[in-house]
Design an enzyme around this catalytic site. Structure first.
Site, PDB file in Angstrom:
ATOM      1  CG  ASP A   1      -2.069   0.955   1.101  1.00  0.00           C
ATOM      2  OD1 ASP A   1      -2.343   1.430  -0.009  1.00  0.00           O
ATOM      3  OD2 ASP A   1      -2.700   1.242   2.143  1.00  0.00           O
ATOM      4  N   GLY A   2       0.298   2.339  -0.547  1.00  0.00           N
ATOM      5  CA  GLY A   2       0.945   3.651  -0.464  1.00  0.00           C
ATOM      6  C   GLY A   2       1.530   4.171  -1.769  1.00  0.00           C
TER       7      GLY A   2
ATOM      8  N   GLY B   1      -0.029   5.606  -4.300  1.00  0.00           N
ATOM      9  CA  GLY B   1      -0.628   6.892  -4.654  1.00  0.00           C
ATOM     10  C   GLY B   1      -0.003   8.018  -3.862  1.00  0.00           C
TER      11      GLY B   1
ATOM     12  CD1 TRP C   1       7.398   6.700  -2.690  1.00  0.00           C
ATOM     13  CD2 TRP C   1       6.899   7.191  -4.821  1.00  0.00           C
ATOM     14  NE1 TRP C   1       8.581   6.843  -3.382  1.00  0.00           N
ATOM     15  CE2 TRP C   1       8.308   7.143  -4.688  1.00  0.00           C
ATOM     16  CE3 TRP C   1       6.353   7.479  -6.079  1.00  0.00           C
ATOM     17  CZ2 TRP C   1       9.167   7.371  -5.756  1.00  0.00           C
ATOM     18  CZ3 TRP C   1       7.207   7.711  -7.142  1.00  0.00           C
ATOM     19  CH2 TRP C   1       8.603   7.656  -6.974  1.00  0.00           C
TER      20      TRP C   1
ATOM     21  NE  ARG D   1      -4.405   7.230  -6.813  1.00  0.00           N
ATOM     22  CZ  ARG D   1      -4.267   6.768  -5.565  1.00  0.00           C
ATOM     23  NH1 ARG D   1      -3.985   7.603  -4.581  1.00  0.00           N
ATOM     24  NH2 ARG D   1      -4.429   5.496  -5.300  1.00  0.00           N
TER      25      ARG D   1
ATOM     26  CG  HIS E   1      -0.286   2.464  -9.224  1.00  0.00           C
ATOM     27  ND1 HIS E   1      -0.503   2.057  -7.923  1.00  0.00           N
ATOM     28  CD2 HIS E   1      -1.380   3.197  -9.562  1.00  0.00           C
ATOM     29  CE1 HIS E   1      -1.661   2.534  -7.502  1.00  0.00           C
ATOM     30  NE2 HIS E   1      -2.214   3.232  -8.474  1.00  0.00           N
TER      31      HIS E   1
ATOM     32  CG  ASN F   1      -7.847  -1.831  -4.909  1.00  0.00           C
ATOM     33  OD1 ASN F   1      -6.921  -2.608  -4.703  1.00  0.00           O
ATOM     34  ND2 ASN F   1      -8.160  -0.860  -4.046  1.00  0.00           N
TER      35      ASN F   1
ATOM     36  NE  ARG G   1      -2.770  -1.400   4.582  1.00  0.00           N
ATOM     37  CZ  ARG G   1      -4.025  -1.442   4.191  1.00  0.00           C
ATOM     38  NH1 ARG G   1      -4.825  -2.364   4.670  1.00  0.00           N
ATOM     39  NH2 ARG G   1      -4.494  -0.565   3.330  1.00  0.00           N
TER      40      ARG G   1
ATOM     41  NE  ARG H   1      -7.701   1.121   5.617  1.00  0.00           N
ATOM     42  CZ  ARG H   1      -7.473   2.428   5.789  1.00  0.00           C
ATOM     43  NH1 ARG H   1      -7.633   2.965   6.976  1.00  0.00           N
ATOM     44  NH2 ARG H   1      -7.113   3.192   4.779  1.00  0.00           N
TER      45      ARG H   1
ATOM     46  CB  SER I   1      -7.753  -3.353   3.288  1.00  0.00           C
ATOM     47  OG  SER I   1      -7.496  -2.109   3.892  1.00  0.00           O
TER      48      SER I   1
HETATM   49  C1  IPE Z   1      -5.358  -2.577   0.072  1.00  0.00           C
HETATM   50  O1  IPE Z   1      -5.050  -1.232  -0.164  1.00  0.00           O
HETATM   51  C2  IPE Z   1      -5.339  -3.353  -1.189  1.00  0.00           C
HETATM   52  C3  IPE Z   1      -4.040  -3.485  -1.846  1.00  0.00           C
HETATM   53  C4  IPE Z   1      -2.900  -3.015  -1.419  1.00  0.00           C
HETATM   54  C5  IPE Z   1      -4.046  -4.211  -3.073  1.00  0.00           C
HETATM   55  P1  IPE Z   1      -6.176  -0.134  -0.319  1.00  0.00           P
HETATM   56  O2  IPE Z   1      -5.478   1.151  -0.571  1.00  0.00           O
HETATM   57  O3  IPE Z   1      -7.159  -0.560  -1.348  1.00  0.00           O
HETATM   58  O4  IPE Z   1      -6.875  -0.176   1.098  1.00  0.00           O
HETATM   59  P2  IPE Z   1      -7.718   0.921   1.877  1.00  0.00           P
HETATM   60  O5  IPE Z   1      -8.718   1.476   0.894  1.00  0.00           O
HETATM   61  O6  IPE Z   1      -6.754   1.982   2.314  1.00  0.00           O
HETATM   62  O7  IPE Z   1      -8.316   0.193   3.019  1.00  0.00           O
HETATM   63  C1  IPE Z   2      -1.518   0.394  -3.363  1.00  0.00           C
HETATM   64  O1  IPE Z   2      -1.342   1.757  -3.384  1.00  0.00           O
HETATM   65  C2  IPE Z   2      -1.871  -0.162  -4.735  1.00  0.00           C
HETATM   66  C3  IPE Z   2      -3.261  -0.631  -4.858  1.00  0.00           C
HETATM   67  C4  IPE Z   2      -4.132  -0.653  -3.901  1.00  0.00           C
HETATM   68  C5  IPE Z   2      -3.662  -1.113  -6.148  1.00  0.00           C
HETATM   69  P1  IPE Z   2      -2.552   2.781  -3.334  1.00  0.00           P
HETATM   70  O2  IPE Z   2      -2.940   3.106  -4.743  1.00  0.00           O
HETATM   71  O3  IPE Z   2      -3.656   2.293  -2.490  1.00  0.00           O
HETATM   72  O4  IPE Z   2      -1.853   4.042  -2.687  1.00  0.00           O
HETATM   73  P2  IPE Z   2      -2.465   5.007  -1.596  1.00  0.00           P
HETATM   74  O5  IPE Z   2      -2.939   4.184  -0.459  1.00  0.00           O
HETATM   75  O6  IPE Z   2      -3.583   5.758  -2.280  1.00  0.00           O
HETATM   76  O7  IPE Z   2      -1.329   5.906  -1.236  1.00  0.00           O
HETATM   77 MG    MG Z   3      -4.051   2.482  -0.500  1.00  0.00          MG
END
Ligand code: IPE
Ligand code: IPE
Ligand code: MG
Length: 255
Positions: free
Chosen positions: A23-24, A26, A28, A36, A40, A71, A191, A197, A199
């Site tokens: 996660d993270g 976006g 970053w 965003r 990825h 997602n 995580r 969490r 998720s």
């Molecule tokens: C969890 O991340 C799913 C993946 C990393 C693939 P999310 O970004 O979707 O989770 P929430 O929305 O913060 O709970």
């Molecule tokens: C994880 O990064 C990738 C996926 C859930 C597909 P995010 O896209 O959720 O990044 P944040 O949480 O918005 O920073």
């Molecule tokens: Mg996320």
């Protein structure tokens, strides 16, 4: 400058299965004033780094949560980009997996993926099926609750057809109808990005998993951060509800 803990690892106490909620991406990117999607793109390099590190360390199972069922609600341009990224990952990494004796399996409802991604996934899974050094499980279009629902339906159908009695349903019967059938439960869940969490990930499988949360965003999570997580894991005392640190998990799935 080095504020990392001592990262020396005990090869005798390595986790058999590490699962990662990546996660993270976006955040970053947006913290750098980038789209965003750039996060990825960078996240893909972390996947490669962590797969290579796990392989070198001899960790037999690594699950990567790449895309959740929830997602799909994201803007269609982001979903499209993630699907393209996954497609390219499968095409480029298959050769690397073959070289490193890595088997890829998929978890989740892959029928929702675009046809070309399904095809690439099928081909990588088939191509790497005989590899033995490590299994990478890619969770895509994955929801823990939906996985349990699918398992419940399978069991109900087996009972309805007379192949099974309700009293035959035990933890092992449920576990062996999940997408993770044959995989040991994760010893360690990582995580990234500071969210505390689950998720909707691995709701059944995490019963006695050690949880490790880090503020590091996924695109910054590389070998050093992975080693730090493993080192933290090795300092934990696992008891599985007993008072005995040599206790075993309540459900041990053969594989
Ligand atoms: C969890 O991340 C799913 C993946 C990393 C693939 P999310 O970004 O979707 O989770 P929430 O929305 O913060 O709970
Ligand atoms: C994880 O990064 C990738 C996926 C859930 C597909 P995010 O896209 O959720 O990044 P944040 O949480 O918005 O920073
Ligand atoms: Mg996320």
């Amino acid at each position: 400058m080095n504020d990392f803990p001592d990262l020396s690892l005990d090869p005798e106490r390595m986790p058999r299965h590490v699962a990662i909620v990546m996660d993270g991406n976006g955040r970053w990117a947006t913290r750098r004033g980038l789209a965003r999607l750039e996060g990825h793109r960078r996240g893909k390099d972390s996947v490669r780094a962590v797969v290579d590190a796990a392989r070198e360390l001899g960790i037999p199972y690594l699950t990567l949560f790449a895309f959740s069922s929830e997602n799909w609600q994201r803007p269609s341009s982001e979903v499209r980009f993630l699907m393209q990224l996954l497609h390219r990952y499968l095409i480029t990494e298959t050769k690397r997996m073959m070289k490193r004796d890595i088997r890829l399996i998929a978890l989740g409802d892959c029928s929702r993926l675009p046809a070309q991604v399904q095809k690439a996934l099928r081909e990588t899974v088939e191509c790497t099926a005989g590899n033995r050094a490590m299994t990478v499980a890619l969770a895509v279009s994955y929801s823990g609750r939906q996985e349990i629902v699918r398992a419940a339906r399978r069991l109900a159908a087996e009972v309805a057809s007379g192949g099974m009695r309700p009293e035959d349903i035990d933890e092992f019967a449920v576990a062996s109808r999940l997408d993770t059938a044959g995989l040991p439960d994760p010893d360690l869940l990582i995580r990234t990005s500071g969210e505390l969490r689950i998720s909707n990930f691995f709701l059944f499988q995490l019963s006695y998993t050690e949880l490790y949360f880090t503020e590091t965003l996924w695109p910054d999570f590389r070998e050093r951060e992975f080693l730090a997580a493993l080192s933290a894991y090795q300092r934990r005392e696992r008891r599985f509800g007993s008072v005995d640190t040599a206790a075993r998990p309540p459900l041990r799935v053969a594989n």
